[in-house]
Scaffold this active site. Sequence first.
Site, short mmCIF file in Angstrom:
data_model
loop_
_atom_site.label_atom_id
_atom_site.label_comp_id
_atom_site.label_asym_id
_atom_site.label_seq_id
_atom_site.Cartn_x
_atom_site.Cartn_y
_atom_site.Cartn_z
CB CYS B 35 -0.89 0.05 1.24
SG CYS B 35 -2.13 -1.21 1.25
CB CYS B 105 -0.70 10.43 6.88
SG CYS B 105 0.19 10.25 5.34
#
Lengths: 385, 284
Positions: B35, B105
Amino acid sequence: MKVVYADNNASTRVAPEVTETMMPYFGEYYGNPSSMHSFGGQVAKKIDVARQQVADILGADPSEIVFTSCGTESDNAAILGVLRAHPHKRHIVTSRVEHPAVYNLCKYLAQNGYHVTELGVDSQGMLNLNELSDAVREDTAIVSIMYANNETGVIFPIEEIGVIVKQKGSLLHTDAVQAVGKLPLNLAMSTIDLLTLSGHKLHAPKGIGALFIRKGTTCTPFIIGGHQEKNRRGGTENVPAIIGLGKACELAKKYLPDEHTFVKQARDKLESEIMKRAPDARVNGSQINRLPNTTNISFEFVEGEAILLLMNEKGICASSGSACTSGSLEPSHVLRAMGVPFTAVHGSIRLSLSRYNTMEEVDYIIEQIPPIIKRLREISPYGRK
Amino acid sequence: MWDYTEKVKDHFFHPRNVGDIENPDAVGEVGSLACGDALKLMLKVDKSKRIVDAKFKTFGCGSAIASASALTEMVRGKTLDEAAMITDNDIADYLDGLPEQKMHCSVMGREALEAAIANYKGVKIEKPVDEGIIVCKCFGVTDNKIAHEVREHKLTTIEQVTNFCKAGGGCRSCHPQIQAIIDEVWQKEKEKALVGKGAMPVKKLTNIQKIMMTQETVERVIRPILQADGGDIELIDVDGDRVMVSFRGSCAACSGSKVTLKSTVEAKLRELVADSLIVEEITA
């Protein structure tokens, strides 16, 4: 802080000689080259000189050079120009590793009624020429294959490709933006019909490009307007940039041997020393058929943007194929087409040199990169303990 | 160029609490190498369920490392219940904001925290966002996760979805499915709001409504899911609550198609049209 610029496939320093040559054309010589008076006419003469200089580096005739605003415009002008000139031919052959200027244009054309065959590459980034031969058909208007890849530096055997394309009766366009100034070219003895070059990749300023159109090639103008460029590209000429591009080509021809001596030695040292000092790394793309200035290295277990940030702190400029640096989250289509594992794509770094780099700079990069990789691997949950 | 705040840069260049905890009381791991980012969060928890130590290891970009570092600072000293209240926006705020494209994030941070707390409690997360049908193959993002982010952050465009969970950021072939999920979430919210006001009582569908909604759901929601795996489906007939379909493409030969029939086709139709529907496969 000192900047160590190792991103020359993105853009290059404008050569001081180029800046100097251009300067008067921002100031006192402002006439329009199309004007009848000699004040404008003297500018037109300088454009002729620049056209000759560009033709010289390509081994072409000046009449075959059309100035454009950039590499992307040249690519669009070549492909769309040929398609418009051959409206009954609806097929295009290209590769999966082209620059977005060709790659996305072909995707757009595929969505708008054209048939596009995208040729894949092997793990070394090389094409299968048999596959190419099979792909070109009677209704193939144009084959557009880059000369050398901007991310890996891998060089395609463009003349061999041209022979195949000629046998099949189609036209060959090549985006040679990364090749001009780094590889010797002689279009007088070539199978290339159209060739793209860009100023800012060879120490000329941004905003100037050129398209080589072989004499006798039918190609409808892309920008329609005035009679400039012999009716092949409308719009008042970007005079200073054209003159700058001419000078840059003259210099590039003069310094071409340096690319294969100094620049190549510097790149080889950079690559081999980094590979020696940083474990779990791999070089992406063929190391045999490659531009002398480029290396693309993947570091496992770390991510490219983080590497670039830490390199930036040390004043080192480079690029990455990581998703996080693309602006679109899409990891490099070039590395993925080569079957580079996703994990290695995320940690890929491209270093590209020029004749303006020094061995001291190379040594500095060699010193700085391994500790950066080590530092990030200490934060990473993956990798060897 | 990076548009990072001074706080983000500080936490990237000088990350706090990097490393492993020996015998941690809770571990939360999310993401993967493929990923492009991953986070392992480790917690030490005392008897009063207070987090006394937090450490992390991250594989990812600058803001992924900064978000993880910020998260460990934020949870230290909090009880598990207090920590459970931390949202992805809180993590972004702690860093004086993250660039829009980097919001995923902070999402990764919150998910690692959720996973660690669930791990401590020894429970499975109630509706794990990782379960469901993978919509974005490039980054392995499920329909549940996309729907969750859409609701949580009031997302209305595919671009926003990509910013928050990366889905659709790779090859883009899943964009129609992401759009369908966005539409579905907001359609449902709208209906809920109307029902809440009593303006649109849940009423029995007429036959024609049922047929049209079934048809639309098959076209807009179910077919894209199956097509993503090289399969396809055709709606043959609707008779009362019986919906008759026929599999095409790779689904036709797939031994798992019976499972797909119930878990995907029937589930989606019951969810979006009527609870009473029964889906049957018609073979040629």
